[in-house]
Design a protein around this motif. Structure first.
Motif, PDB file in Angstrom:
ATOM      1  N   GLU A  94       0.821  -1.207   0.000  1.00 44.52           N
ATOM      2  CA  GLU A  94       0.000   0.000   0.000  1.00 44.52           C
ATOM      3  C   GLU A  94       0.860   1.265   0.000  1.00 44.52           C
ATOM      4  N   ARG A  95       1.937   1.254   0.789  1.00 39.33           N
ATOM      5  CA  ARG A  95       2.795   2.438   0.886  1.00 39.33           C
ATOM      6  C   ARG A  95       3.565   2.709  -0.408  1.00 39.33           C
ATOM      7  N   ASP A 131       1.364   5.114  -3.941  1.00 43.55           N
ATOM      8  CA  ASP A 131       1.448   6.552  -4.234  1.00 43.55           C
ATOM      9  C   ASP A 131       2.705   6.886  -5.020  1.00 43.55           C
ATOM     10  N   GLU A 132       3.817   6.260  -4.638  1.00 44.19           N
ATOM     11  CA  GLU A 132       5.067   6.520  -5.344  1.00 44.19           C
ATOM     12  C   GLU A 132       4.997   6.027  -6.782  1.00 44.19           C
ATOM     13  N   ALA A 191       2.764   8.422  -8.687  1.00 46.49           N
ATOM     14  CA  ALA A 191       3.357   9.746  -8.851  1.00 46.49           C
ATOM     15  C   ALA A 191       4.428   9.749  -9.923  1.00 46.49           C
ATOM     16  N   ALA A 245      -1.061  11.854  -9.264  1.00 49.49           N
ATOM     17  CA  ALA A 245      -0.889  12.181  -7.853  1.00 49.49           C
ATOM     18  C   ALA A 245      -2.252  12.285  -7.172  1.00 49.49           C
ATOM     19  N   GLY A 246      -2.216  12.176  -5.819  1.00 46.69           N
ATOM     20  CA  GLY A 246      -3.436  12.361  -5.036  1.00 46.69           C
ATOM     21  C   GLY A 246      -4.490  11.320  -5.292  1.00 46.69           C
ATOM     22  N   ALA A 247      -4.075  10.055  -5.429  1.00 49.40           N
ATOM     23  CA  ALA A 247      -5.027   8.984  -5.726  1.00 49.40           C
ATOM     24  C   ALA A 247      -5.902   8.673  -4.520  1.00 49.40           C
ATOM     25  N   VAL A 260      -8.066   1.860  -7.194  1.00 44.85           N
ATOM     26  CA  VAL A 260      -7.299   3.103  -7.277  1.00 44.85           C
ATOM     27  C   VAL A 260      -7.997   4.053  -8.240  1.00 44.85           C
ATOM     28  N   ALA A 278      -7.274   7.754  -9.743  1.00 46.83           N
ATOM     29  CA  ALA A 278      -6.249   8.800  -9.794  1.00 46.83           C
ATOM     30  C   ALA A 278      -6.452   9.661 -11.034  1.00 46.83           C
ATOM     31  N   ALA A 324      -5.752  16.359  -6.307  1.00 51.72           N
ATOM     32  CA  ALA A 324      -6.203  15.084  -5.756  1.00 51.72           C
ATOM     33  C   ALA A 324      -7.647  14.799  -6.155  1.00 51.72           C
TER      34      ALA A 324
END
Length: 635
Positions: free
Chosen positions: A194-195, A198-199, A202, A207-209, A282, A284, A290
């Motif tokens: 999960e962490r 975003d990367e 991006a 970004a800002g999903a 997801v 995005a 966002a």
């Protein structure tokens, strides 16, 4: 990747789909894919907010949501199998514009870009054995390239640490068509955490999903949750109940290593619902701020295993307001067939967990007293005429999985939309509810305090006896036949009611055939299997030792036989045989002559006479010896 020139394009003559590298001939993903209706409802809300003009559906799961896209949108579809292309070509014929493609995602390109790209299935379902592997990051990059600035990407990302993977008994995909990617080059060793999402997004300008949690599995997405469903104290009770319901339903016909209802409840209370979701949805946007989910419900729950005409969905807004709607868009308040009818009624939003959850907890504690108290409370509630006087037919649908136990111990029915055309006595409603609970408990290999060989019918009789009701075989047959009729109607096959009834009665009468008395759950079965494997390994070693000993003895016997053959060939053995031959011949002839003289019938008597004469002669000899010696041995 550049779009192929018109001269290089190939088209399937049957479906008209453009053929790309990676297409699979005589293959269908749609046949093995359940329509993700819950995701489709979220997608419809998102389209209503963003109003896209060009839409791309990638994969069979996404393609099954074709009817969700408004007719005003130009929709392109990409699938792998040519059989799916033939199926989808008929469904796309009524739409204006749009193209159909058959091939792998890593070989697809578009120069214009799309306002909305929807991809469901993951690398193994979107890539092809003919084109090689593709990692999760690379896949997200490919999809992001197809989104134009200001557009939106909706992608399903499978969680390698999903709750279903911890509860399910893993069955390997190796050696099956679905496991073609195992060991293939190009695929990631593990899914993204999960962490890391975003990367990865991006890096491609997404970004800002927004992340939504999907349960109970990636292949059966029936519950979609926003993060507010776990964070808002007002929504958490409903989230707990629905999460317990869908996971219990998911494991009602397959073994679970732990109680799915207990684990689901703890996950919701701990706030780990998103971290342990089997699938993340997801959402995005590219090149913008966002994503705002807006009026997308905090909770979207869709019923499964029902024909489209009967299925309903429940949506709970972020404000806690619940509403029901038909799965298939229709302006009707009720549907009916045969003796069954269903109205569009908002479900009860009652705090508490289902009666089935409490019964499973009581069974897992091996406490007969706790189970008895719950069954008796259930029986008293079903027998209360003040509750059921106006609508007694609803008793048939007041099963433990459709009844909530409040904090004060009172019972309340959640879904009151179902009705039968005839009244249902309290005893029949009790037997039906306990029988359904028994089938689901045993089907998930849940722990219970009774014989491991209990069948759903025998367990129903045991539970009903706790409430003072004796269940006869005729009553079980009546309930099973009624359930078979309802199943036939709900599956759109009312003419097959007899077949459904036979299957229902057969399933409830069969036990689980556990080989040991202490195996009250699947975990115990696995432990017993391991112990049996160790015993077999030890016995195998002993058998190997015995076989070695036997081979050694065989070799020794063979050596002795060879030694005897050498003795038989020696001169001394031949000389002895020659000298003893006359004697053996004389004895043999004398014996034959005696048998011929005496006669076959008198041989036994002759032997007895000879024995008697021998004894008499012995006695006579002893007497003569005593006479010669005189008294006290004197001559």
């Amino acid at each position: 990747m550049q779009t192929p020139s018109p001269d290089d394009r190939q088209f399937d003559p049957v479906s008209g789909a453009e053929i790309l590298p990676g297409d699979i001939i005589d293959w269908s993903d749609l046949d093995e894919t359940a329509t993700p209706t819950a995701i489709g409802m979220v997608l419809a809300r998102l389209i209503g907010q963003r109003h896209p003009e060009r839409v791309l559906l990638v994969g069979a799961q996404a393609a099954s949501l074709l009817e969700t896209i408004p007719a005003s949108c130009q929709v392109d579809v990409l699938v792998r199998g040519r059989v799916d292309g033939e199926t989808l070509s008929a469904r796309m014929a009524t739409r204006v514009g749009g193209s159909l493609y058959c091939g792998a995602i890593d070989r697809f390109a578009d120069d214009e870009g799309y306002d909305l790209v929807v991809a469901l299935g993951g690398p193994s379902m979107l890539a092809s054995p003919d084109t090689g592997g593709i990692g999760e990051r690379e896949l997200l990059g490919r999809l992001a390239e197809l989104v134009r600035d200001g557009g939106c990407l909706v992608a399903g990302v499978e969680n390698g640490l999903g709750l279903d993977s911890f509860l399910a008994t893993k069955r390997t995909l190796a050696g099956t068509p679905a496991g073609w990617h195992l060991g293939a080059t190009g695929f990631d060793a593990r899914p993204l955490f999960e962490r890391e999402l975003d990367e990865a997004l991006a890096e491609r300008g997404l970004a800002g999903a927004a992340l939504m949690s999907v349960y109970p599995s990636a292949s059966r997405p029936v519950l979609v949750l926003r993060q507010e469903a776990f964070d808002d104290p007002a929504l958490l009770p409903t989230t707990r109940r629905l999460l317990v319901e869908v996971l219990t339903e998911h494991f009602s016909h397959t073994e679970a290593l732990q109680s799915p209802s207990s684990v689901a409840d703890r996950v919701a209370l701990a706030g780990q619902g998103r971290a342990l979701a089997p699938l993340w949805l997801v959402i995005a946007a590219k090149g913008g701020s966002a994503v705002e989910l807006g009026d997308i419900p905090a909770i979207t729950r869709v019923e499964e295993s029902l024909a489209a005409a009967w299925g309903q969905a429940v949506e709970v807004s972020t404000a806690g307001e619940a509403a029901s709607r038909w799965v298939t868009p229709a302006e009707r308040s009720e549907t009916s067939e045969a003796q069954l009818s269903r109205a569009l009624v908002a479900p009860a939003i009652a705090p508490g967990l289902t009666l089935e959850h409490h019964l499973r907890e009581a069974c897992a504690s091996l406490s007969h007293q706790r189970v008895r108290e719950l069954v008796q409370r259930y029986q008293q509630w079903l027998s209360d005429d003040a509750i059921w006087d106006e609508d007694s037919s609803s008793r048939f649908f007041a099963t433990p999985d459709n009844v909530v136990v409040a904090d004060d111990g009172s019972l309340e029915m959640v879904d009151r939309s179902w009705q039968l055309a005839q009244p249902v006595p309290a005893a029949v409603g009790l037997v039906r509810g306990l029988r359904r609970f028994a089938k689901r408990l045993l089907g998930s290999a849940g722990t219970h305090p009774w014989r491991p060989t209990s069948s759903p019918d025998s367990l129903t009789q045991t539970l009903a006896a706790m409430a003072g009701l004796t269940v006869s075989p005729d009553m079980l047959t009546t309930v099973g036949t009624a359930e078979g009729l309802l199943a036939a109607v709900l599956n759109g096959q009312p003419h097959e009611a007899e077949r459904y009834s036979r299957a229902n009665l057969k399933e409830a009468a069969s036990d689980r055939h556990f080989p040991a008395a202490d195996q009250t759950g699947y975990r115990e079965l696995v432990a017993r299997d391991r112990a049996t494997a160790l015993e077999l390994r030890e016995l195998g070693g002993r058998i190997g030792w015995l076989e070695g000993t036997l081979r050694h003895r065989d070799r020794r016997i063979h050596e002795l036989e060879q030694e005897l053959e050498r003795y038989a060939e020696s001169a001394s053995y031949k000389a002895y045989s020659a000298l003893s031959a006359p004697r053996r011949l004389a004895v043999s002839k004398a014996r034959g002559a005696a048998k011929e003289a005496i006669g076959p019938g008198n041989i036994k008597r002759a032997r007895q006479l000879a024995k008697s004469m021998e004894q008499r002669a012995a006695n006579t000899g002893v007497a003569a010896s005593l006479e010669r010696r005189g008294p006290r041995g004197q001559a």
